[in-house]
Design an enzyme around this catalytic site. Structure first.
Site, short mmCIF file in Angstrom:
data_model
loop_
_atom_site.label_atom_id
_atom_site.label_comp_id
_atom_site.label_asym_id
_atom_site.label_seq_id
_atom_site.Cartn_x
_atom_site.Cartn_y
_atom_site.Cartn_z
N LYS A 128 35.08 24.33 40.06
CA LYS A 128 35.64 25.27 39.09
C LYS A 128 36.74 24.59 38.31
O LYS A 128 37.58 23.89 38.90
CB LYS A 128 36.23 26.48 39.85
CG LYS A 128 36.84 27.54 38.96
CD LYS A 128 35.83 28.60 38.59
CE LYS A 128 36.31 29.50 37.47
NZ LYS A 128 36.13 28.89 36.11
N LYS B 162 44.46 23.42 43.75
CA LYS B 162 44.91 24.72 43.24
C LYS B 162 44.09 25.88 43.83
O LYS B 162 44.65 26.88 44.30
CB LYS B 162 44.77 24.72 41.71
CG LYS B 162 45.50 25.82 41.01
CD LYS B 162 45.20 25.82 39.52
CE LYS B 162 45.62 24.56 38.80
NZ LYS B 162 45.44 24.66 37.34
N LYS C 167 36.67 19.58 36.33
CA LYS C 167 37.34 19.58 35.02
C LYS C 167 36.48 18.85 34.02
O LYS C 167 35.81 17.86 34.36
CB LYS C 167 38.69 18.86 35.13
CG LYS C 167 39.61 19.11 33.96
CD LYS C 167 40.23 20.49 34.06
CE LYS C 167 41.50 20.64 33.32
NZ LYS C 167 42.29 21.74 33.89
N THR D 64 47.55 33.35 33.30
CA THR D 64 48.28 32.16 33.75
C THR D 64 49.78 32.39 33.62
O THR D 64 50.55 32.13 34.55
CB THR D 64 47.84 30.91 32.95
OG1 THR D 64 46.41 30.88 32.92
CG2 THR D 64 48.35 29.64 33.58
N ASN E 16 49.17 29.57 24.84
CA ASN E 16 48.87 30.81 25.56
C ASN E 16 49.72 30.94 26.83
O ASN E 16 50.25 32.01 27.14
CB ASN E 16 47.37 30.83 25.90
CG ASN E 16 46.96 32.08 26.64
OD1 ASN E 16 47.30 33.18 26.24
ND2 ASN E 16 46.26 31.91 27.74
N SER F 20 40.02 34.06 36.63
CA SER F 20 38.66 33.54 36.41
C SER F 20 37.77 33.93 37.59
O SER F 20 36.60 34.29 37.43
CB SER F 20 38.68 32.01 36.31
OG SER F 20 38.94 31.60 34.99
#
Ligand code: GLU
Length: 422
Positions: free
Chosen positions: A74, A98, A110, A194, A225, A356
């Protein structure tokens, strides 16, 4: 400066030492740590698209799949001229950590393309996104690898990629991408997740250290953001954001900035360095922002913002990392020896991937949650993750980063052992 992946490996080594005594079979543990220091697979391809001018241009694209012992890979996809293979592998490693820190059932991945998206038209970008998703199609999916937005990508790019993927596989599969528009199965609350997650970490830290919001000054580097939402939530309960910057420069007001007003000014003038100076606020550079005497410094832009050369200027007592990898290990060691608390990226910015995860859960169930439910569940995960890390900080007398890595590495190593991968 060491590469991002060198930094990631160093962080793993630093924490592994604390864990080895918990594993009687030393050679098995050592093997697990070695496996964590390399990605399982790195996909790369040169992607050519037709430009509006009729010419063809080629872009280097990557996807690193770091470790899937705890669940499918992910992680986001970034579009940036500085993307490199090393950096993408580092980010995929940090995603594994994470997801384990907040206990969601994923490994790390990623992706990235070396491109300055501001130089492409909307239709050129669409073609690039669709070709990239086509390339990734055999390797991604709800139970394989689930990409999401990252630097310079968002809902629009996820929508294009989803469409390209679904066309290729021949059926709907919204759980393959997260960070989608609501209309295509996105989740309520994903946009602000986030920043909100980081705000919950700030609130928990303030509680255990008895930091009073209205007496706490903050400087935020980055107004994308993440920086925007973090600053908005923090100032909303009284923390004083005295400085905020974007990549062009910063705005300073010792009385505290109004985040909404700043956002309107940025909209109007395009970048912070073009905002006219007034008696209310001064213009400062990004380096000046990092060196401000504030209580909490929040790097919310790119990696390696705080490094060997500028670390001596840092006067903040707390660093809350909202960017991925904003503090190099060398700078981290110096700050820690000066008793600066660094609240690490793998906790502070985990709110994004956590929502997510909620989006993926909703897609798999064909059901959507209310915003209230998303926020409530996010708070639960952020609060309990902070608490777990705080306990390790207290018990083992280690930094917050080390505590987070100790917890995460243990979870990943255990999953690898249970699977018999070692
Ligand atoms: N790009 C974000 C991160 O670095 C979000 C990843 C995701 O939602 O999968 O955490």
């Amino acid at each position: 400066m060491a590469s991002a992946f060198e930094n990631a490996k160093k962080q793993i080594n630093d924490s592994a030492g604390f864990l080895s005594k918990e594993y009687p079979d030393k050679s098995r543990f050592k093997k697990a740590i070695e496996l964590l220091k390399r990605p399982q697979r790195v996909l790369k391809k040169k992607i050519s698209i037709r430009l509006d001018s009729g010419k063809t241009e080629t872009f280097q694209a990557y996807r690193s799949q770091h470790n899937d012992a705890r669940g499918p890979f992910k992680g986001g996809i970034r579009f940036h001229p500085n993307v490199s293979e090393d950096e993408i592998i580092a980010f995929s490693t940090w995603m594994s950590i994470k997801c384990a820190v907040v206990g969601i059932p994923y490994g790390g991945g990623k992706g990235g393309i070396i491109v300055d998206p501001s130089l492409l038209s909307e239709s050129e970008l669409e073609r690039l996104c669709k070709k990239y998703a086509e390339f990734l199609t055999p390797y991604i999916g709800p139970w394989k690898d689930i990409p999401a937005p990252d630097v310079n990508t968002g809902e629009r790019e996820m929508a294009w990629m989803l469409d390209s993927y679904e066309k290729k596989v021949g059926h709907h599969a919204p759980a393959t991408f997260t960070g989608k528009p609501l209309e295509l199965g996105g989740s309520q609350g994903r946009t602000e997740a986030t920043g909100l997650g980081g705000f919950y970490v700030l609130a928990s830290y303030s509680e255990v250290t008895r930091m009073i919001p209205v007496k706490t000054t903050i400087a935020v580097q980055g107004f994308g953001n993440v920086g925007y939402w973090f600053a908005k939530f923090a100032t909303g309960v009284g923390y004083k954001a005295v400085a905020i910057s974007d990549s062009s420069g910063g705005i300073y007001d010792s009385n505290g900035l109004n985040v909404e007003k700043l956002s309107q000014l940025k909209e109007k003038y395009g970048s912070f360095n073009k905002i006219p100076k007034t008696k209310d606020h001064e213009l400062i550079t990004n380096n000046e922002l990092l060196a401000l005497k504030v209580d909490v410094l929040v790097p919310a832009a790119l990696e390696n913002a705080i490094h060997e050369r500028n670390v001596k200027d840092i006067k903040a007592k707390v660093i809350l990392e909202m960017a991925n990898g904003p503090t190099t290990p060398e700078a981290d060691a110096i700050l820690s020896s000066n008793e600066v608390d660094i609240l690490p990226d793998v906790l502070c910015n985990a709110g994004g991937v956590t929502v997510s995860y909620f989006e993926w859960v909703q897609n798999l169930n064909g059901y959507s949650w209310t915003k209230e439910k998303v926020i409530k569940e996010l708070k639960k995960i952020m609060d309990s993750s902070f608490e777990e890390i705080y306990q390790v900080v207290q018990q083992k007398k280690v930094s917050y980063r080390k505590a987070a890595y100790i917890l995460a590495i243990k979870r990943i190593v255990n999953a690898m052992m249970l699977r018999g991968r070692l």
